[in-house]
Design a protein around this motif. Structure first.
Motif, PDB file in Angstrom:
ATOM      1  N   THR A 120       0.880  -1.175   0.000  1.00 12.22           N
ATOM      2  CA  THR A 120       0.000   0.000   0.000  1.00 12.22           C
ATOM      3  C   THR A 120       0.914   1.220   0.000  1.00 12.22           C
ATOM      4  O   THR A 120       1.465   1.599   1.033  1.00 12.22           O
ATOM      5  N   VAL A 121       1.093   1.767  -1.184  1.00 10.05           N
ATOM      6  CA  VAL A 121       2.038   2.887  -1.333  1.00 10.05           C
ATOM      7  C   VAL A 121       1.241   4.189  -1.346  1.00 10.05           C
ATOM      8  O   VAL A 121       0.323   4.341  -2.173  1.00 10.05           O
ATOM      9  N   PRO A 122       1.543   5.147  -0.441  1.00 12.17           N
ATOM     10  CA  PRO A 122       0.806   6.406  -0.447  1.00 12.17           C
ATOM     11  C   PRO A 122       0.831   7.050  -1.837  1.00 12.17           C
ATOM     12  O   PRO A 122       1.873   7.075  -2.497  1.00 12.17           O
ATOM     13  N   GLY A 123      -0.315   7.507  -2.292  1.00 12.32           N
ATOM     14  CA  GLY A 123      -0.395   8.158  -3.607  1.00 12.32           C
ATOM     15  C   GLY A 123      -0.771   7.193  -4.721  1.00 12.32           C
ATOM     16  O   GLY A 123      -1.083   7.630  -5.822  1.00 12.32           O
ATOM     17  N   SER A 124      -0.716   5.878  -4.461  1.00 13.40           N
ATOM     18  CA  SER A 124      -1.104   4.908  -5.509  1.00 13.40           C
ATOM     19  C   SER A 124      -2.557   4.501  -5.278  1.00 13.40           C
ATOM     20  O   SER A 124      -2.915   4.085  -4.174  1.00 13.40           O
ATOM     21  N   PHE A 166       9.836   2.543  -2.190  1.00 15.55           N
ATOM     22  CA  PHE A 166       8.999   2.447  -0.989  1.00 15.55           C
ATOM     23  C   PHE A 166       9.720   1.603   0.069  1.00 15.55           C
ATOM     24  O   PHE A 166       9.785   1.970   1.239  1.00 15.55           O
ATOM     25  N   SER A 170      10.701   4.025   2.972  1.00 18.20           N
ATOM     26  CA  SER A 170       9.593   4.104   3.928  1.00 18.20           C
ATOM     27  C   SER A 170       9.450   2.901   4.843  1.00 18.20           C
ATOM     28  O   SER A 170       9.019   3.044   5.982  1.00 18.20           O
TER      29      SER A 170
END
Ligand code: NDP
Length: 431
Positions: A120-124, A166, A170
């Motif tokens: 779950t990548v922020p912005g995707s 990521f 992150s």
């Protein structure tokens, strides 16, 4: 009288008879002793062969137990894993140690296989699916993957790889990840006792580390040649780890090639050859070309080495390679794929990508439907690019596809795994 017997006199009949008897006894004793020695040598050899057979039986039984365990403890779909350690390996490259969140034992896997992550990548808008090779042999408590930030193609304005960035930037210790079970058709079969040459470039070393580790930890005595290519010490991952690993094995050798050594890099200490990994080096160092070759690295690296191995007379069936993402081996496709791609009727076929409203013409320059889609900037999710992870599954609206090789993920009826198929005739797919 005894003295008479031992003083040779050809006319003394008793003496002649005596010598005949003594000679006969000596021949008997000689035969018996000779037979005994032969029996002893034969028995020793038999015992040694039986011991070797027993060792092989134990090894085979161990492998069978492992595969039963694998079947028992493998999981379907997603399992949660905690990142127990994040370790810096070299520039832009980290190892992640993953422990199952449920605390239950892990299934074994074949050295060379990979894990599939749903990130779950922020912005995707959608989960990002990525596959990364396991970089250690199987252990019941944890898995290890090693990930390098995937740079954008040279000269492009694309950002670096989403999944690898990521992980590098992150993901931290304690994070929980969604992971699919180990998979992949690129692996070393521990039951086949052929000597191996493990050849890698850059982060392509990860499956080779897993293979070398699995062989060495299993006490497998086959010959292992490990060739690793990096630019210089900045990119030299697993340096001490590999040196220590190889030192444990009587028939393992390591050769490190630096293509652009730094002024501080020392020949003989940090690296062995100032060059790229190449087949000329194998010709110089290997006693023959009779090995199984495993390759993983950048696309051009794989292309040139597979071509040069073929030119050296190495049959394709001895050459095994992994090609993820940009590292696809176009020229060295397996023979059945090549044959299929070269079949005349597939050229000029219309493929319509209905969601994008684009129609393209298929020809044998493309590796797969996914390749054709990407050439037209049509976005289809892709993970392993080997038909295993299932992320490139797309509905077929009309027409039929043909698969280019074996595939692990099941394509539902009416869908296709675009990374490993081509159109059979006019085709419309939902992409
Ligand atoms: N399981 C898998 O399929 C995996 C695949 N990979 C793939 O491995 C690749 C590794 O990338 P990365 O670490 O960035 O590699 P690098 O770009 O750092 O290259 C590593 C080394 O390979 C050399 N090289 C490049 N082209 C050739 C060639 N034609 N012949 C011989 N050597 C060559 C480079 O030399 P030079 O400096 O001269 O360019 C360099 O020394 C990635 O493409 C990745 O997708 C990685 C992990 C797992």
């Amino acid at each position: 009288m005894w003295t008479d017997l031992f003083t040779f006199n050809s006319s003394h009949p008793a003496q002649i008879v005596g010598w005949v008897i003594v000679g006969g006894i000596m021949v008997q004793v000689g035969c018996w002793a000779g037979g005994g020695v032969r029996r002893y040598v034969f028995d020793r050899r038999r015992i040694r062969l039986e011991q070797e057979r027993l060792t092989l039986d134990i090894h085979a039984a161990r492998l069978r137990i492992q595969s039963v365990e694998l079947a028992r403890s493998a999981w379907n779909g997603i399992r949660k894993f905690t990142v127990s350690q994040k370790v810096f390996e070299c520039d832009d490259t980290y190892s992640f140690y993953l422990k199952p969140h449920d605390g239950k034992p892990l299934p074994s896997f074949k050295p060379g296989q990979y894990l599939t992550f749903q990130l779950t990548v922020p912005g995707s808008a959608k989960p990002v699916i990525r596959c990364y090779s396991l970089s250690d042999c199987a252990r019941p408590t944890h898995y290890r993957v090693t990930i390098k930030r995937c740079p954008p193609p040279a000269g492009s304005s694309h950002p670096p790889g989403i999944g690898s960035s990521f992980f590098c930037d992150s993901i931290k210790e304690g994070d929980i990840l969604d992971v699919k079970a180990p998979n992949g058709h690129f692996f070393l079969d521990l039951e086949k006792p052929r000597p191996v040459v493990l050849i890698s470039g850059g982060v392509g070393v990860t499956p080779m580390v897993s293979m070398a580790n699995a062989l060495i930890e299993a006490g497998d005595n086959r010959e292992i040649w490990f060739f690793f290519g990096a630019r210089n010490s900045r990119d030299h991952m697993f340096k001490d780890y590999m040196a220590e690993l190889v030192a444990k094995h009587p028939h393992a050798r390591i050769h490190v090639c630096y293509s652009k050594p730094l002024p501080a890099d020392v020949h003989g200490r940090d690296y062995h050859h100032e060059s790229r990994v190449n087949v000329a080096l194998f010709k110089e160092l290997l006693p023959s070309n009779n090995y199984d070759y495993f390759l993983c690295g950048p696309g051009p690296f794989m292309e040139s080495i597979t071509d040069d191995l073929r030119a050296w007379g190495v049959p394709d069936s001895w050459v095994h390679y992994e090609a993820f993402g940009p590292a696809s081996v176009k020229k060295a496709a397996p023979p059945e794929v090549k044959k299929s791609l070269n079949d005349a009727p597939v050229a000029g076929i219309e493929v319509t990508f209905s969601k994008s409203g684009i129609t393209a013409i298929w020809d044998s320059a493309y590796d797969s439907l996914l390749d054709l889609a990407e050439s037209r900037d049509i976005k289809i999710d892709a993970g392993c690019r080997a038909g295993n992870c299932g992320s490139c599954l797309v509905a077929v609206k009309s027409g039929e596809v043909e698969y280019l090789g074996g595939h692990g993920a099941d394509a539902e009826k009416g869908s296709c795994l675009t990374c490993i198929c081509k159109p059979k005739g006019k085709l419309v797919i939902d992409a």
